[in-house]
Motif scaffolding. Structure first.
Motif, PDB file in Angstrom:
ATOM      1  N   MET A   1     -77.061 -51.821  57.497  1.00 51.27           N
ATOM      2  CA  MET A   1     -76.436 -51.970  56.221  1.00 51.27           C
ATOM      3  C   MET A   1     -77.142 -53.052  55.397  1.00 51.27           C
ATOM      4  SD  MET A   1     -72.412 -52.472  55.360  1.00 51.27           S
ATOM      5  CE  MET A   1     -71.948 -50.955  56.124  1.00 51.27           C
ATOM      6  N   ILE A   2     -77.569 -54.076  56.072  1.00 49.32           N
ATOM      7  CA  ILE A   2     -78.292 -55.142  55.387  1.00 49.32           C
ATOM      8  C   ILE A   2     -79.642 -54.628  54.889  1.00 49.32           C
ATOM      9  CG2 ILE A   2     -79.358 -57.409  55.680  1.00 49.32           C
ATOM     10  CD1 ILE A   2     -77.117 -58.057  57.654  1.00 49.32           C
ATOM     11  N   VAL A   3     -80.307 -53.838  55.711  1.00 52.37           N
ATOM     12  CA  VAL A   3     -81.610 -53.292  55.321  1.00 52.37           C
ATOM     13  C   VAL A   3     -81.459 -52.364  54.124  1.00 52.37           C
ATOM     14  CG1 VAL A   3     -83.529 -51.852  56.087  1.00 52.37           C
ATOM     15  CG2 VAL A   3     -82.535 -53.525  57.647  1.00 52.37           C
ATOM     16  N   LEU A   4     -80.432 -51.525  54.134  1.00 50.72           N
ATOM     17  CA  LEU A   4     -80.181 -50.634  52.995  1.00 50.72           C
ATOM     18  C   LEU A   4     -79.894 -51.438  51.742  1.00 50.72           C
ATOM     19  CD1 LEU A   4     -79.791 -47.776  51.916  1.00 50.72           C
ATOM     20  CD2 LEU A   4     -77.408 -47.934  52.626  1.00 50.72           C
ATOM     21  N   GLY A   5     -79.162 -52.528  51.869  1.00 45.66           N
ATOM     22  CA  GLY A   5     -78.885 -53.394  50.730  1.00 45.66           C
ATOM     23  C   GLY A   5     -80.148 -54.002  50.157  1.00 45.66           C
ATOM     24  N   VAL A   6     -81.038 -54.440  51.028  1.00 44.64           N
ATOM     25  CA  VAL A   6     -82.307 -55.017  50.565  1.00 44.64           C
ATOM     26  C   VAL A   6     -83.153 -53.958  49.860  1.00 44.64           C
ATOM     27  CG1 VAL A   6     -84.478 -56.036  51.333  1.00 44.64           C
ATOM     28  CG2 VAL A   6     -82.317 -56.838  52.285  1.00 44.64           C
ATOM     29  N   ILE A   7     -83.179 -52.753  50.411  1.00 43.73           N
ATOM     30  CA  ILE A   7     -83.935 -51.661  49.787  1.00 43.73           C
ATOM     31  C   ILE A   7     -83.382 -51.355  48.395  1.00 43.73           C
ATOM     32  CG2 ILE A   7     -84.452 -49.188  49.933  1.00 43.73           C
ATOM     33  CD1 ILE A   7     -84.611 -49.584  52.997  1.00 43.73           C
ATOM     34  N   LEU A   8     -82.053 -51.297  48.278  1.00 43.95           N
ATOM     35  CA  LEU A   8     -81.451 -51.043  46.971  1.00 43.95           C
ATOM     36  C   LEU A   8     -81.735 -52.177  45.989  1.00 43.95           C
ATOM     37  CD1 LEU A   8     -77.995 -49.457  47.856  1.00 43.95           C
ATOM     38  CD2 LEU A   8     -79.984 -48.340  46.874  1.00 43.95           C
ATOM     39  N   LEU A   9     -81.742 -53.415  46.490  1.00 47.09           N
ATOM     40  CA  LEU A   9     -82.083 -54.539  45.628  1.00 47.09           C
ATOM     41  C   LEU A   9     -83.496 -54.407  45.080  1.00 47.09           C
ATOM     42  CD1 LEU A   9     -80.661 -57.729  47.365  1.00 47.09           C
ATOM     43  CD2 LEU A   9     -80.063 -56.840  45.128  1.00 47.09           C
ATOM     44  N   ILE A  10     -84.423 -54.052  45.944  1.00 45.40           N
ATOM     45  CA  ILE A  10     -85.825 -53.923  45.525  1.00 45.40           C
ATOM     46  C   ILE A  10     -85.985 -52.786  44.524  1.00 45.40           C
ATOM     47  CG2 ILE A  10     -88.140 -53.339  46.328  1.00 45.40           C
ATOM     48  CD1 ILE A  10     -87.409 -54.828  48.954  1.00 45.40           C
ATOM     49  N   ILE A  11     -85.386 -51.634  44.826  1.00 47.49           N
ATOM     50  CA  ILE A  11     -85.496 -50.490  43.914  1.00 47.49           C
ATOM     51  C   ILE A  11     -84.821 -50.802  42.578  1.00 47.49           C
ATOM     52  CG2 ILE A  11     -84.765 -48.096  43.536  1.00 47.49           C
ATOM     53  CD1 ILE A  11     -85.125 -47.645  46.542  1.00 47.49           C
ATOM     54  N   GLY A  12     -83.650 -51.436  42.641  1.00 47.82           N
ATOM     55  CA  GLY A  12     -82.956 -51.792  41.408  1.00 47.82           C
ATOM     56  C   GLY A  12     -83.725 -52.784  40.577  1.00 47.82           C
ATOM     57  N   TYR A  13     -84.392 -53.716  41.220  1.00 48.86           N
ATOM     58  CA  TYR A  13     -85.189 -54.710  40.487  1.00 48.86           C
ATOM     59  C   TYR A  13     -86.415 -54.081  39.842  1.00 48.86           C
ATOM     60  CZ  TYR A  13     -87.949 -58.872  39.511  1.00 48.86           C
ATOM     61  OH  TYR A  13     -88.694 -59.826  38.893  1.00 48.86           O
ATOM     62  N   ILE A  14     -87.102 -53.243  40.603  1.00 55.06           N
ATOM     63  CA  ILE A  14     -88.324 -52.616  40.096  1.00 55.06           C
ATOM     64  C   ILE A  14     -88.003 -51.628  38.976  1.00 55.06           C
ATOM     65  CG2 ILE A  14     -90.213 -51.040  40.692  1.00 55.06           C
ATOM     66  CD1 ILE A  14     -90.276 -52.399  43.440  1.00 55.06           C
ATOM     67  N   ILE A  17     -82.519 -50.890  37.228  1.00 55.71           N
ATOM     68  CA  ILE A  17     -81.208 -50.239  37.262  1.00 55.71           C
ATOM     69  C   ILE A  17     -80.213 -51.226  37.862  1.00 55.71           C
ATOM     70  CG2 ILE A  17     -79.906 -48.269  38.125  1.00 55.71           C
ATOM     71  CD1 ILE A  17     -82.578 -46.783  38.379  1.00 55.71           C
ATOM     72  N   SER A  18     -79.306 -51.691  37.036  1.00 55.63           N
ATOM     73  CA  SER A  18     -78.414 -52.767  37.471  1.00 55.63           C
ATOM     74  C   SER A  18     -77.387 -52.306  38.500  1.00 55.63           C
ATOM     75  CB  SER A  18     -77.702 -53.378  36.270  1.00 55.63           C
ATOM     76  OG  SER A  18     -76.896 -52.413  35.633  1.00 55.63           O
ATOM     77  N   ILE A  19     -76.997 -51.035  38.482  1.00 56.13           N
ATOM     78  CA  ILE A  19     -76.005 -50.559  39.456  1.00 56.13           C
ATOM     79  C   ILE A  19     -76.576 -50.606  40.870  1.00 56.13           C
ATOM     80  CG2 ILE A  19     -76.569 -48.110  39.222  1.00 56.13           C
ATOM     81  CD1 ILE A  19     -73.044 -49.550  39.652  1.00 56.13           C
ATOM     82  N   LEU A  20     -77.869 -50.324  41.026  1.00 52.38           N
ATOM     83  CA  LEU A  20     -78.490 -50.421  42.350  1.00 52.38           C
ATOM     84  C   LEU A  20     -78.557 -51.871  42.805  1.00 52.38           C
ATOM     85  CD1 LEU A  20     -81.423 -47.851  42.181  1.00 52.38           C
ATOM     86  CD2 LEU A  20     -79.192 -47.602  43.258  1.00 52.38           C
ATOM     87  N   TRP A  21     -78.807 -52.769  41.882  1.00 50.75           N
ATOM     88  CA  TRP A  21     -78.835 -54.203  42.176  1.00 50.75           C
ATOM     89  C   TRP A  21     -77.458 -54.646  42.684  1.00 50.75           C
ATOM     90  CZ3 TRP A  21     -82.474 -57.811  42.565  1.00 50.75           C
ATOM     91  CH2 TRP A  21     -82.119 -59.130  42.501  1.00 50.75           C
ATOM     92  N   THR A  22     -76.395 -54.206  41.988  1.00 49.94           N
ATOM     93  CA  THR A  22     -75.027 -54.569  42.369  1.00 49.94           C
ATOM     94  C   THR A  22     -74.654 -53.981  43.720  1.00 49.94           C
ATOM     95  OG1 THR A  22     -74.438 -54.604  40.033  1.00 49.94           O
ATOM     96  CG2 THR A  22     -72.634 -54.517  41.611  1.00 49.94           C
TER      97      THR A  22
END
Length: 51
Positions: A1-14, A17-22
């Motif tokens: 779950m932590i890894v998925l969160g980090v992946i979403l953070l990276i994709i959202g940042y790049i 997309i703020s919803i992916l960041w959240t």
């Protein structure tokens, strides 16, 4: 779950997309809580430990 969160953070940042960041932050926080609960010996989801 932590890894998925980090992946979403990276994709959202790049992608900007703020919803992916959240969602990434929420998943990291929930994953960390479950990890801590599992490491101190509380059963999480019917398991005595959580990876």
């Amino acid at each position: 779950m932590i890894v998925l969160g980090v992946i979403l953070l990276i994709i959202g940042y790049i992608a900007g997309i703020s919803i992916l960041w959240t969602l990434g932050i929420i998943l990291i926080v929930i994953g960390a809580i479950l990890w801590i609960l599992g490491s101190v010996g509380h059963a999480v989801g019917g398991r005595n430990h959580y990876w």
